[in-house]
Design a protein around this motif. Structure first.
Motif, PDB file in Angstrom:
ATOM      1  N   PHE A  96      18.533  12.866 -41.840  1.00 54.34           N
ATOM      2  CA  PHE A  96      17.899  12.082 -42.899  1.00 54.34           C
ATOM      3  C   PHE A  96      18.042  10.593 -42.596  1.00 54.34           C
ATOM      4  O   PHE A  96      17.064   9.828 -42.665  1.00 54.34           O
ATOM      5  N   ASN A  97      19.239  10.175 -42.239  1.00 52.91           N
ATOM      6  CA  ASN A  97      19.476   8.757 -41.947  1.00 52.91           C
ATOM      7  C   ASN A  97      18.583   8.264 -40.812  1.00 52.91           C
ATOM      8  O   ASN A  97      18.040   7.149 -40.873  1.00 52.91           O
ATOM      9  N   ALA A  98      18.454   9.083 -39.771  1.00 52.53           N
ATOM     10  CA  ALA A  98      17.691   8.679 -38.590  1.00 52.53           C
ATOM     11  C   ALA A  98      16.207   8.514 -38.872  1.00 52.53           C
ATOM     12  O   ALA A  98      15.496   7.856 -38.110  1.00 52.53           O
ATOM     13  N   ALA A  99      15.731   9.094 -39.960  1.00 55.73           N
ATOM     14  CA  ALA A  99      14.305   9.035 -40.281  1.00 55.73           C
ATOM     15  C   ALA A  99      13.910   7.772 -41.032  1.00 55.73           C
ATOM     16  O   ALA A  99      12.718   7.497 -41.187  1.00 55.73           O
ATOM     17  N   TYR A 100      14.878   6.986 -41.485  1.00 57.26           N
ATOM     18  CA  TYR A 100      14.548   5.878 -42.384  1.00 57.26           C
ATOM     19  C   TYR A 100      13.660   4.805 -41.743  1.00 57.26           C
ATOM     20  O   TYR A 100      12.696   4.353 -42.380  1.00 57.26           O
ATOM     21  N   PRO A 101      13.918   4.362 -40.511  1.00 54.28           N
ATOM     22  CA  PRO A 101      12.998   3.387 -39.920  1.00 54.28           C
ATOM     23  C   PRO A 101      11.563   3.915 -39.809  1.00 54.28           C
ATOM     24  O   PRO A 101      10.606   3.155 -40.020  1.00 54.28           O
ATOM     25  N   ALA A 102      11.409   5.197 -39.502  1.00 53.74           N
ATOM     26  CA  ALA A 102      10.075   5.789 -39.441  1.00 53.74           C
ATOM     27  C   ALA A 102       9.411   5.770 -40.819  1.00 53.74           C
ATOM     28  O   ALA A 102       8.208   5.496 -40.944  1.00 53.74           O
ATOM     29  N   TYR A 103      10.190   6.059 -41.844  1.00 57.17           N
ATOM     30  CA  TYR A 103       9.668   6.019 -43.214  1.00 57.17           C
ATOM     31  C   TYR A 103       9.124   4.635 -43.555  1.00 57.17           C
ATOM     32  O   TYR A 103       8.029   4.498 -44.144  1.00 57.17           O
ATOM     33  N   LEU A 104       9.867   3.597 -43.194  1.00 61.14           N
ATOM     34  CA  LEU A 104       9.399   2.244 -43.488  1.00 61.14           C
ATOM     35  C   LEU A 104       8.122   1.912 -42.728  1.00 61.14           C
ATOM     36  O   LEU A 104       7.249   1.197 -43.246  1.00 61.14           O
ATOM     37  N   GLN A 105       7.997   2.424 -41.501  1.00 61.40           N
ATOM     38  CA  GLN A 105       6.757   2.223 -40.753  1.00 61.40           C
ATOM     39  C   GLN A 105       5.588   2.931 -41.422  1.00 61.40           C
ATOM     40  O   GLN A 105       4.498   2.368 -41.571  1.00 61.40           O
ATOM     41  N   LEU A 106       5.804   4.168 -41.829  1.00 61.42           N
ATOM     42  CA  LEU A 106       4.732   4.966 -42.421  1.00 61.42           C
ATOM     43  C   LEU A 106       4.263   4.394 -43.752  1.00 61.42           C
ATOM     44  O   LEU A 106       3.138   4.662 -44.192  1.00 61.42           O
ATOM     45  N   ALA A 107       5.120   3.626 -44.412  1.00 56.09           N
ATOM     46  CA  ALA A 107       4.749   3.047 -45.705  1.00 56.09           C
ATOM     47  C   ALA A 107       3.552   2.114 -45.604  1.00 56.09           C
ATOM     48  O   ALA A 107       2.959   1.741 -46.623  1.00 56.09           O
ATOM     49  N   ARG A 108       3.168   1.742 -44.391  1.00 59.49           N
ATOM     50  CA  ARG A 108       1.981   0.900 -44.198  1.00 59.49           C
ATOM     51  C   ARG A 108       0.680   1.680 -44.404  1.00 59.49           C
ATOM     52  O   ARG A 108      -0.395   1.089 -44.538  1.00 59.49           O
ATOM     53  N   LEU A 109       0.767   2.999 -44.399  1.00 56.96           N
ATOM     54  CA  LEU A 109      -0.432   3.830 -44.530  1.00 56.96           C
ATOM     55  C   LEU A 109      -0.996   3.744 -45.947  1.00 56.96           C
ATOM     56  O   LEU A 109      -0.256   3.455 -46.902  1.00 56.96           O
ATOM     57  N   PRO A 110      -2.277   4.040 -46.106  1.00 62.72           N
ATOM     58  CA  PRO A 110      -2.905   3.921 -47.437  1.00 62.72           C
ATOM     59  C   PRO A 110      -2.678   5.133 -48.341  1.00 62.72           C
ATOM     60  O   PRO A 110      -3.392   5.286 -49.335  1.00 62.72           O
ATOM     61  N   ILE A 111      -1.727   6.011 -48.007  1.00 60.02           N
ATOM     62  CA  ILE A 111      -1.385   7.130 -48.872  1.00 60.02           C
ATOM     63  C   ILE A 111       0.104   7.046 -49.199  1.00 60.02           C
ATOM     64  O   ILE A 111       0.869   6.418 -48.460  1.00 60.02           O
ATOM     65  N   PRO A 112       0.548   7.658 -50.286  1.00 56.22           N
ATOM     66  CA  PRO A 112       1.972   7.609 -50.630  1.00 56.22           C
ATOM     67  C   PRO A 112       2.836   8.269 -49.555  1.00 56.22           C
ATOM     68  O   PRO A 112       2.468   9.310 -49.002  1.00 56.22           O
ATOM     69  N   VAL A 113       3.960   7.646 -49.276  1.00 62.04           N
ATOM     70  CA  VAL A 113       4.947   8.184 -48.331  1.00 62.04           C
ATOM     71  C   VAL A 113       6.279   8.227 -49.060  1.00 62.04           C
ATOM     72  O   VAL A 113       6.731   7.211 -49.597  1.00 62.04           O
ATOM     73  N   LEU A 114       6.910   9.405 -49.076  1.00 66.40           N
ATOM     74  CA  LEU A 114       8.179   9.593 -49.773  1.00 66.40           C
ATOM     75  C   LEU A 114       9.208  10.151 -48.806  1.00 66.40           C
ATOM     76  O   LEU A 114       8.887  10.991 -47.963  1.00 66.40           O
ATOM     77  N   MET A 115      10.435   9.678 -48.945  1.00 67.04           N
ATOM     78  CA  MET A 115      11.543  10.191 -48.156  1.00 67.04           C
ATOM     79  C   MET A 115      12.568  10.762 -49.123  1.00 67.04           C
ATOM     80  O   MET A 115      13.076  10.042 -49.989  1.00 67.04           O
ATOM     81  N   ILE A 116      12.842  12.063 -49.004  1.00 65.74           N
ATOM     82  CA  ILE A 116      13.593  12.773 -50.037  1.00 65.74           C
ATOM     83  C   ILE A 116      14.684  13.626 -49.405  1.00 65.74           C
ATOM     84  O   ILE A 116      14.445  14.326 -48.405  1.00 65.74           O
ATOM     85  N   ASN A 117      15.853  13.592 -49.996  1.00 66.44           N
ATOM     86  CA  ASN A 117      16.923  14.510 -49.635  1.00 66.44           C
ATOM     87  C   ASN A 117      16.401  15.946 -49.735  1.00 66.44           C
ATOM     88  O   ASN A 117      15.808  16.336 -50.749  1.00 66.44           O
ATOM     89  N   ALA A 118      16.590  16.745 -48.692  1.00 62.93           N
ATOM     90  CA  ALA A 118      16.001  18.083 -48.649  1.00 62.93           C
ATOM     91  C   ALA A 118      16.513  18.981 -49.763  1.00 62.93           C
ATOM     92  O   ALA A 118      15.772  19.841 -50.265  1.00 62.93           O
ATOM     93  N   ALA A 119      17.766  18.807 -50.178  1.00 64.45           N
ATOM     94  CA  ALA A 119      18.302  19.614 -51.275  1.00 64.45           C
ATOM     95  C   ALA A 119      17.603  19.287 -52.584  1.00 64.45           C
ATOM     96  O   ALA A 119      17.311  20.184 -53.395  1.00 64.45           O
ATOM     97  N   GLU A 120      17.311  18.005 -52.805  1.00 64.32           N
ATOM     98  CA  GLU A 120      16.584  17.614 -54.015  1.00 64.32           C
ATOM     99  C   GLU A 120      15.149  18.129 -53.970  1.00 64.32           C
ATOM    100  O   GLU A 120      14.597  18.547 -54.997  1.00 64.32           O
ATOM    101  N   LEU A 121      14.536  18.080 -52.809  1.00 61.25           N
ATOM    102  CA  LEU A 121      13.175  18.590 -52.677  1.00 61.25           C
ATOM    103  C   LEU A 121      13.142  20.093 -52.942  1.00 61.25           C
ATOM    104  O   LEU A 121      12.211  20.606 -53.579  1.00 61.25           O
ATOM    105  N   LEU A 122      14.158  20.784 -52.503  1.00 59.28           N
ATOM    106  CA  LEU A 122      14.244  22.234 -52.682  1.00 59.28           C
ATOM    107  C   LEU A 122      14.433  22.611 -54.146  1.00 59.28           C
ATOM    108  O   LEU A 122      13.764  23.520 -54.658  1.00 59.28           O
TER     109      LEU A 122
END
Length: 344
Positions: free
Chosen positions: A51-77
């Motif tokens: 999860f931690n390693a994905a955070y820089p990618a998440y910030l990059q993807l936030a530039r896209l014109p659709i919503p981008v969410l980064m969620i703890n997998a247990a909370e998503l489940l």
């Protein structure tokens, strides 16, 4: 030198392996889907270091014109499963591909599958890799205990993928990450001196926080995690802005903060915080690639801004070796957990 230390030192070689095998064409179906507006959102999920390693990618993807969410997998489940729609790009990160939350999430979405499951994973025979529509192997190889090369490789592979998906130059990004692998190797060649220098800079302390913001949060969170895992030290990792909202009251003699400079756009804010901590009686160590004229500095190898998170984790890994040595314990030796978490 134990297996954990060897894994730290093998990071540059493992990173080169991942970069050499990165499948540039693998994301073409997702790029077409983004261009054709096939996705209504991107959900990124994982646990722990993945999860931690994905955070820089998440910030990059936030530039896209659709919503981008980064969620703890247990909370998503258990709490946020309704966020997964038939038009969701679900990006799951798990080094082992066997983590219990991810496996159960895959079972859950079988009845109402997302548009696409993208997986970043080390074990290509794992349940996650087998269930994914598109798999991005991280090629980290075997790892003894605490995440080192799996973390670095996950971060690099996700960064490359996010660069592609957000319309960036993946070839240029690949070259920057290859240069970072060389910088990491140079740093680790002198790892014992880095541990000694950090020992001198830290001295004695009662409490230690790791602070940063932006892409540096991957290093902040994972640095605090590996200190707990590898050295049994309850150091806290926190967003630098959040630290001003209350925890700054901790600043006094015996309090130490490792403050990551991070992006030039916000480094000034982080530096002001470091100076304030020192003014209030605490100790601030500045973590950057150039020495600071007013703050004792933990030096990083010089890299591009894209690759900065890859080198920021290195002094925090040195911190685990230092603290394990101070406690006279084996760094990276598990007592209560295993490499793969199979119990919620």
């Amino acid at each position: 030198m134990n297996a954990y230390s060897q894994d730290i030192l093998s990071q540059p070689e493992a990173l080169r392996e991942a970069l050499d095998h990165y499948p540039l064409a693998a994301l073409e179906p997702i790029l077409r889907g983004l261009n054709e507006q096939a996705f209504d959102r991107i959900l990124m999920a994982g646990m722990g270091a993945s999860f931690n390693a994905a955070y820089p990618a998440y910030l990059q993807l936030a530039r896209l014109p659709i919503p981008v969410l980064m969620i703890n997998a247990a909370e998503l489940l258990h709490s946020l499963e309704s966020l997964i729609s038939a038009r969701t790009l679900l990006w799951l990160n798990s080094q082992s591909g066997h983590s219990v939350e991810l496996v159960r999430l895959l079972e859950q979405v079988q009845t109402r599958p997302p548009a696409c499951i993208l997986a970043s994973v080390n074990d290509q025979a794992s349940p996650l890799a087998q269930a994914a529509d598109i798999c991005l192997p991280i090629y980290a190889g075997a790892e003894a205990t605490v995440s080192t090369k799996t973390y670095s490789n996950m971060l690099a592979v996700n960064t490359l993928a996010a660069t592609q998906l957000s319309g960036g130059n993946a070839t240029a990004a690949l070259a920057e990450l290859q240069a970072a692998a060389a910088a990491m190797a140079g740093y680790l060649d002198d790892w014992q001196q880095h541990v000694h220098t950090l020992d001198s800079l830290l001295g004695d302390f009662e409490n230690l926080f790791i602070l940063g913001r932006g892409v540096s949060m991957s290093s902040v969170w994972n640095g605090a995690l590996i200190c707990k895992e590898a050295a049994k030290c309850a150091f806290e990792g926190m967003h630098a802005a959040d630290f001003r909202h209350g925890p700054l009251e901790l600043a006094q003699p015996g309090f130490t903060a490792l403050v990551l400079a991070g992006s030039p756009a916000t480094a000034g804010l982080n530096r002001e915080l470091a100076l304030d901590i020192a003014e209030y009686g605490g100790r601030s160590l500045w973590v950057d690639s150039v020495p600071d004229p007013q703050l004792p500095t933990v030096l990083l190898p010089k890299t591009s801004e894209l690759a900065r998170p890859l080198v920021e984790i290195l002094p925090l890994q040195m911190l685990t070796l230092l603290m394990a040595g101070r406690k006279n314990i084996q760094a990276g030796q598990f007592r209560h957990i295993s490499k793969i978490t199979t119990k919620e």
